[in-house]
Structure formats: C-alpha cells, structure tokens
Design an enzyme around this catalytic site. Structure first.
Site, PDB file in Angstrom:
ATOM      1  CB  SER A 136       4.897  12.918   2.171  1.00 32.00           C
ATOM      2  OG  SER A 136       5.493  11.673   2.439  1.00 32.00           O
ATOM      3  CE  LYS A 162       2.629   9.893   2.523  1.00 30.52           C
ATOM      4  NZ  LYS A 162       2.163   9.725   1.127  1.00 30.52           N
ATOM      5  CE  LYS A 164       6.512   8.246   2.595  1.00 31.00           C
ATOM      6  NZ  LYS A 164       5.716   7.406   1.668  1.00 31.00           N
ATOM      7  CG  ASP A 189       2.781   6.042   2.851  1.00 29.40           C
ATOM      8  OD1 ASP A 189       2.518   4.821   2.802  1.00 29.40           O
ATOM      9  OD2 ASP A 189       3.111   6.711   1.845  1.00 29.40           O
ATOM     10  CD  GLU A 214      -0.117   7.065   1.441  1.00 26.68           C
ATOM     11  OE1 GLU A 214      -0.270   8.087   2.152  1.00 26.68           O
ATOM     12  OE2 GLU A 214       0.523   7.063   0.394  1.00 26.68           O
ATOM     13  CG  ASP A 239       0.692   5.006  -2.734  1.00 22.53           C
ATOM     14  OD1 ASP A 239       0.664   4.873  -3.962  1.00 22.53           O
ATOM     15  OD2 ASP A 239       1.614   5.641  -2.167  1.00 22.53           O
ATOM     16  N   GLY A 291       2.324  11.989  -4.368  1.00 27.37           N
ATOM     17  CA  GLY A 291       3.488  12.502  -5.068  1.00 27.37           C
ATOM     18  C   GLY A 291       4.597  11.471  -5.042  1.00 27.37           C
TER      19      GLY A 291
END
Ligand code: OSB
Ligand code: MG
Length: 369
Positions: A136, A162, A164, A189, A214, A239, A291
């Site tokens: 991430s 992933k 952000k 995400d 996400e 999530d 995580g």
C-alpha cells in the site's frame, strides 16, 4: 483450558521509514498499543490498530486503554476459559469497540495456540506456508514520484500495488502507474473520501483495469456503495464499512462490492475474521488481508490469518523492514518474490524484543485479578 493470570498493557512509539499520506492525513510515526496475556505458564501478545485520533474508524488508543483496564480485563483476569471463543463471549454483550476487543481476543488466540503448541494459522484452519503480498503506497508529490515508488516495489517482487487516492489526486497517479506498468495488478484506496456526486470521477477509473477500488464512499456506508457499483465496472472492495460477519453478508447480498479487505482487528478478532472469510467464500467473493502499518506483532497475526483458503488476493502485509529501522519483535518478517513466509513456531511464532521495549515504552502497566 485457558487460564488468564495477568496482563500487561504497553505503548511504544515507532518512527515510520516513509511518510504515509492518505485521504485522511499524513503519518510519520506509529503509536503501538500492545496487550500481553499471561497464563498456562506462557504469554500471548496482540497489537491494537486503533490510532490516536478517530480518522480511520471511530476507535482511539485512549479509549481502548480505558476499556481494557476498567472494563475488559477485569472480566477475564483470574478466570479460566475453554478456548479463545469462550473468552470473547465474556466480552460479547459489549457494543462496538471491535479493535479494543480484538486485542484481548487475539492475545488469547496466541496464548491458546502456544498452549497447544501449534502455529496460529493452522489452529485457525489455514494450510499455507507462505502468503502472497502486495504493498500500500501513500500519496506521492507528483506522477514521477508515483512511478518511481511503484517501480521500486515492483522490482522487489510485490504482487500487487495499491495507490492511495483522494479527490483531486486519483486519475493522475493511476494513469501514470498504468502507463509505466501495463501488466501489474493495480488497485486504489480512497479511505472514504468520495460521495456519489463523484461518480464520474470514479467511473473514469474503469479505463485503467484496476483489480478493485477500495472504500471510495463513507466509512459506515453500504447502500451508496451498492448504488455506485451499479454505475461503474471496476469491482468495489470494502474496508472500513465491514465490521462483522453480518455486515459482510449484507454487503455482498446487496452488491455493495465484490471483494473484502479483511482486517482482523476491525471485525473483533480471529474468530469473527474467519466468519467473514467464510461468508465471503459462500458468495464466491475473495478476501485479502489488510494492514494498519502494524509492528511485527500485528503483522504476524495478519500473516497467520492470511493462510485461510479464501485469501485469494495479495494482502498489504509487506516486509517489516519497509516500515521500521528496528521492529519490536526478535524475528524478521520479510517477503521474497512477493511471498511472506508464515512463522512456523507455536502461536504467532514471534516474540517481543523485551530489551528494546523496556528502553522505548511510554507506558508499561501490569494488571492482576
Ligand atoms: O485503508 O488499508 C487502509 C493504513 C492505515 C489505515 C488504513 C489503511 C492503511 C493502509 C496501510 O493501507 C497498509 C499497511 O501497509 O499496513
Ligand atoms: Mg483501506
């Protein structure tokens, strides 16, 4: 039997090796609350994933410490339970506060697995010896920095990247990463930063062949995610807004998404996580292990949970050395070729570096019955 004799509550603060920017803020260090349960001549350890401020979900470290000391630990100290699920039942009439309750439950699972002398993953029903992992990556300053950091992690073998995103910084990094790496498994995400009014922006991401988007919408929402999923092609991954097996069932039944980021702490511990895992499997929906920038303690718990069969997509449980100059456990947790080895000893298979903890602990309290 599981006899809980005493507990330790510990807080340490670890500097992060990277600046981690998400739609809800910037993190440069991690405050790690730990719970150690003593019993059966052994210890079980868990890490809380709530943060100082309620920016991810509503729980906070201060709130969790109060609940542990004043409400949860008095219910279990000096008592004997048949297994971790019976211990969790002792906290079963409390509402919410899943992350705080998960600290107790997860420490109990570690202790129970050590008592039975089996690795935690095996006790949960998992059979893998290593698990697939991705990374991430926080929001970067520009497209070039995004491509550079993606390249470094692709070269390290991570099996999914992933990114952000936040409103105003979404299509740009995705387009840049996808043009530079046409074949990688790429996801984004948003940590709840969008609303249905942003449908156009989110639909534009359909062009970039993302495995999923996400948690684009509110942290406590399912219906709007279902509406958004009707409007875009890319599968949504939930999530924040799945905190129980019931949430998972409703989410998948209403097509609020097709994938679940399963964080053991967010749903209240390993037994509840396994139920979420099983419900997703019954819908044919894959899960993967999220995580919360955990230290080695939480990371080891995550790795063990990820050995269950419906963890079919790479998790966020990347190498501990990415995060910390020095971790608080004695064992390394390092992925190679995008595969994280599952510690093979009893319980989580990792142990607190007591000397390091003694040096850096900001709080260290013992509690007895
Ligand atoms: O949304 O998955 C998230 C970290 C803190 C809070 C929320 C999230 C994250 C991550 C980091 O994405 C995953 C990790 O590297 O542990
Ligand atoms: Mg997330």
């Amino acid at each position: 039997m599981l006899k809980i004799e005493s507990a330790e509550v510990i807080i340490v603060r670890l500097p992060l090796k990277f600046r981690f920017e998400t739609s809800f803020g910037v993190q440069t260090e991690k405050v790690v609350p730990l719970l150690v349960l003593h019993g059966n001549g052994l210890e079980g350890v868990a890490e809380g994933t709530m943060e100082a401020a309620p920016m991810y979900r509503e729980e906070t470290i201060t709130g969790a410490l109060h609940l542990l000391k004043a409400v949860f630990l008095p219910r279990i100290l000096g008592k004997t339970f048949a297994n971790p699920e019976a211990l969790y039942d002792a906290l079963g009439d409390f509402r919410g506060n899943k992350m705080a309750r998960a600290m107790v439950e997860m420490a109990a699972w570690d202790l129970w697995a050590r008592t039975l002398e089996v690795p935690l993953g095996q006790l949960l029903g998992g059979r893998k010896e290593r698990v697939e992992v991705g990374v991430s990556l926080g929001i970067q300053s520009d497209e070039q920095a995004t491509v550079d950091i993606v390249r470094r992690h692709v070269e390290q073998g991570y099996r999914r990247i992933k990114l952000k995103i936040k409103p105003g910084w979404d299509i740009q990094p995705v387009r840049a990463a996808r043009e530079a790496f046409p074949d990688i498994k790429l996801t984004v995400d948003a940590n709840s930063a969008y609303t249905l009014a942003d449908t156009g922006r989110l639909r534009a991401l359909d062009e970039y062949d993302l495995v999923y988007i996400e948690q684009p919408l509110a942290w406590d929402d399912l219906p709007d995610h279902a509406e958004l999923q009707k409007r875009i092609r890319t599968p949504l991954c939930l999530d924040e807004s799945v905190t129980s097996p019931q949430d998972a069932r409703k989410a998948l039944a209403m097509h609020a998404g097709g994938v679940i980021n399963l964080k053991v702490s967010r749903v209240g511990g390993h037994a509840e996580a396994r139920r979420v895992h099983d419900i997703a499997a019954s819908f044919g929906a894959p899960v993967w292990c999220g995580g919360m920038l955990e230290s080695g303690i939480g990371r080891a718990h995550n790795i063990h949970l990820s050995t269950l069969p419906n963890f079919k997509l790479p998790g966020d449980t990347s190498s501990a050395s990415r995060y910390w100059e020095q971790d608080i456990i004695n064992e390394p947790l390092e992925a190679a070729d995008g595969l994280m080895p599952v510690p093979s000893g009893p319980g989580t298979g990792v142990s607190l570096n007591r000397e390091f903890i003694a040096r850096i602990a900001e709080l260290h309290e013992e509690q007895h019955a």
